[in-house]
Scaffold this motif. Structure first.
Motif, PDB file in Angstrom:
ATOM      1  N   THR A 136      36.106  49.114  40.391  1.00  0.00           N
ATOM      2  CA  THR A 136      36.419  47.679  40.478  1.00  0.00           C
ATOM      3  C   THR A 136      36.368  47.159  41.916  1.00  0.00           C
ATOM      4  O   THR A 136      36.976  46.149  42.241  1.00  0.00           O
ATOM      5  CB  THR A 136      37.813  47.399  39.878  1.00  0.00           C
ATOM      6  N   THR A 137      35.663  47.864  42.781  1.00  0.00           N
ATOM      7  CA  THR A 137      35.491  47.354  44.151  1.00  0.00           C
ATOM      8  C   THR A 137      34.253  46.464  44.202  1.00  0.00           C
ATOM      9  O   THR A 137      33.381  46.564  43.353  1.00  0.00           O
ATOM     10  CB  THR A 137      35.289  48.519  45.140  1.00  0.00           C
TER      11      THR A 137
ATOM     12  N   ASP B 274      38.151  35.168  40.659  1.00  0.00           N
ATOM     13  CA  ASP B 274      37.939  36.583  40.963  1.00  0.00           C
ATOM     14  C   ASP B 274      39.269  37.324  41.061  1.00  0.00           C
ATOM     15  O   ASP B 274      39.448  38.415  40.499  1.00  0.00           O
ATOM     16  CB  ASP B 274      37.229  36.702  42.324  1.00  0.00           C
ATOM     17  N   SER B 275      40.207  36.727  41.796  1.00  0.00           N
ATOM     18  CA  SER B 275      41.498  37.376  42.007  1.00  0.00           C
ATOM     19  C   SER B 275      42.328  37.394  40.723  1.00  0.00           C
ATOM     20  O   SER B 275      43.087  38.332  40.480  1.00  0.00           O
ATOM     21  CB  SER B 275      42.260  36.694  43.136  1.00  0.00           C
TER      22      SER B 275
ATOM     23  N   ARG C 102      41.205  40.273  38.983  1.00  0.00           N
ATOM     24  CA  ARG C 102      41.621  41.512  39.660  1.00  0.00           C
ATOM     25  C   ARG C 102      43.094  41.826  39.440  1.00  0.00           C
ATOM     26  O   ARG C 102      43.508  42.979  39.574  1.00  0.00           O
ATOM     27  CB  ARG C 102      41.354  41.390  41.154  1.00  0.00           C
TER      28      ARG C 102
ATOM     29  N   THR D 254      42.829  44.245  36.916  1.00  0.00           N
ATOM     30  CA  THR D 254      42.004  45.446  37.124  1.00  0.00           C
ATOM     31  C   THR D 254      42.372  46.193  38.414  1.00  0.00           C
ATOM     32  O   THR D 254      42.631  47.389  38.389  1.00  0.00           O
ATOM     33  CB  THR D 254      40.505  45.077  37.188  1.00  0.00           C
ATOM     34  N   ASN D 255      42.417  45.483  39.530  1.00  0.00           N
ATOM     35  CA  ASN D 255      42.640  46.149  40.817  1.00  0.00           C
ATOM     36  C   ASN D 255      43.372  45.182  41.758  1.00  0.00           C
ATOM     37  O   ASN D 255      42.770  44.610  42.666  1.00  0.00           O
ATOM     38  CB  ASN D 255      41.267  46.567  41.385  1.00  0.00           C
TER      39      ASN D 255
ATOM     40  N   ARG E 238      42.980  44.708  45.641  1.00  0.00           N
ATOM     41  CA  ARG E 238      41.788  44.033  46.164  1.00  0.00           C
ATOM     42  C   ARG E 238      42.077  42.574  46.538  1.00  0.00           C
ATOM     43  O   ARG E 238      41.425  42.010  47.410  1.00  0.00           O
ATOM     44  CB  ARG E 238      40.642  44.031  45.156  1.00  0.00           C
TER      45      ARG E 238
END
Ligand code: AMP
Length: 425
Positions: free
Chosen positions: A58-59, A193-194, A197, A200-201, A204
């Motif tokens: 997930t990067t 996007d955030s 995330r 997910t991650n 990040r």
């Protein structure tokens, strides 16, 4: 016909630019030698799965920047960074069984499909190093201190060292939970996007440059508040070593970096802001104590860094020492052409850089060529010189000319070379 040009974000480096590249590479190789690192070369292409597993699914790199393709049924990727390949090679060749501590370095191209801008390309070069087998914070401090010294040698004076620790898996898990708890009520304020995330991650999100995200995380908890006691002790010792070495640094608790494999120590060095703008991160690195184990190589702690070579070149104020200019051998007349080639070859054998011109042409046109080459010495061989075993030796810098016997030419040149241009009689 459409014109064929280099791929977007991938640059040619022309010969006139190479002296600066070589200067940085030589300075780096010399730094590495003094610190006991040995060079490793791993393939530019690796199995895609290697980066998915180490850099992290997930990067940004793995999600959207990799040059991946299928070749004869194999899923392959142009390496986006050097650590994963080095760790794979370390495990594949069972290096741990032979060496307690291994210090490796590399220089080479990396590939990431990022939006190109100054200091950010799709093919770029990294100088990097890895230490396998040393868990202690002493080697972290030593690596950071070494890099500060290296940048100074490149004439990058305003380097700023940022350090942080993201601890081990325990610390990271507890921090993740706290971060999600903090951000969940503020979710609507985050970029799309955030928001994704968050599920997910979440770490990040701390890396996001978007203003909305920056505002939302400004007051968020920091990982340092969650460090497990052994991670805290490791970080405290790192700070103590850096102080003892006199390495200036700043603790930046929001530093996370864009790759998932890190554990404990993280660092970045920024510099030359005026020249690099927002992309002023010259290098970054940290510990990745679990990667070798995850790749099946047992429990081997590790630490590494990578610097962007192009960014170092933009930031560097140092100019490389000039290389010795070539000796030009001009020939007047057919018979002299062969003699010019032989003379140039003999001069090269004794270590000089020389070019023999066997194309003939007027003396004027040949001396023009000598000038274009930047030659300081031109040796002219004509029929009469050939018969008498001499050359007309011109010191173009000193505007001096002398008839010199064929077997004394090398001596004549080296004597004049060591005296400053124009001062020899
Ligand atoms: P990273 O591998 O992402 O930790 O990056 C380490 C260093 O490599 C950065 O600090 C930059 O100097 C350089 N770097 C990373 N990505 C790029 C790129 N796309 N173009 C040029 N240099 C880069």
């Amino acid at each position: 016909m459409t014109s064929l040009r280099a791929v977007k974000g991938m640059n040619d480096v022309l010969p006139e630019e190479m002296p600066r590249w070589h200067f940085v590479e030589r300075t780096y190789a010399e730094t590495m030698r003094r610190h006991g690192y040995r060079e490793v070369r791993t393939p530019y292409v690796e199995p895609t799965g290697l980066f998915v597993r180490t850099v992290g699914e997930t990067t940004d790199i793995v999600e959207k920047e990799m040059y991946s393709f299928v070749y004869q049924g194999e899923e392959l990727t142009l390496r986006p960074e050097g650590t994963a390949g080095a760790a794979r090679a370390y495990v594949e060749h069972s290096v741990h069984g032979r060496e307690g501590i291994s210090r490796w370095y590399y220089v080479g191209p990396m590939f990431r499909g990022e939006r190109p801008q100054r200091g950010r390309y799709r093919q770029f070069y990294q100088l990097g190093a890895e230490i396998f087998g040393d868990a202690g914070p002493g080697c972290d401090a030593e690596m950071i201190d070494m890099l500060v010294g290296f940048l100074r040698e490149l004439g990058i004076g305003d380097a700023e060292v940022l350090v942080n620790s993201i601890g081990g898996s325990d610390t990271r898990e507890r921090f993740k939970q706290a971060l999600v708890q903090y951000l969940e009520p503020r979710k609507a304020k985050l970029t799309a996007d955030s928001q994704r995330r968050l599920g997910t991650n979440p770490l990040r999100i701390l890396d996001s440059k978007a203003e909305e995200d920056q505002a939302a995380i400004a007051e968020a908890p920091t990982v340092l508040e969650f460090l497990a006691p052994e991670d805290r002790a490791h970080f405290d010792k790192l700070e103590a070593f850096l102080k003892a070495l006199g390495t200036p640094y700043r603790v930046e608790p929001r530093l996370v970096r864009g790759l998932d494999y890190y554990t404990r120590t993280l660092f970045e060095i920024k510099g030359a802001k005026a020249k690099l703008g927002a992309g002023d991160t010259l290098l970054g690195g940290g510990r990745y104590d679990n990667m070798v184990g995850d790749l099946g190589g047992g429990s081997v702690p590790a630490l590494g860094f990578a610097a962007g070579l192009e960014r170092l070149l933009i930031a560097s104020e140092a100019s490389p020492p000039p290389s010795a200019p070539p000796v030009y051998v001009a020939a007047l007349g057919d018979a002299a052409c062969s003699a010019a080639l032989v003379l140039a070859r003999d001069l090269r054998k004794s270590g000089l850089s020389a070019e023999g011109d066997a194309r003939g042409g007027s003396l004027k046109s040949q001396l023009r060529r000598a000038n274009t080459l930047g030659a300081r010495f031109a040796l002219v061989v004509g029929e009469s010189e050939l018969a008498r075993g001499v050359v007309q030796a011109k010191d173009l810098g000193a505007h001096a000319q002398e008839e010199v016997s064929r077997d004394r030419v090398h001596e004549w040149i080296t004597a004049r070379m060591t005296s400053p241009e124009g001062s020899a009689s």
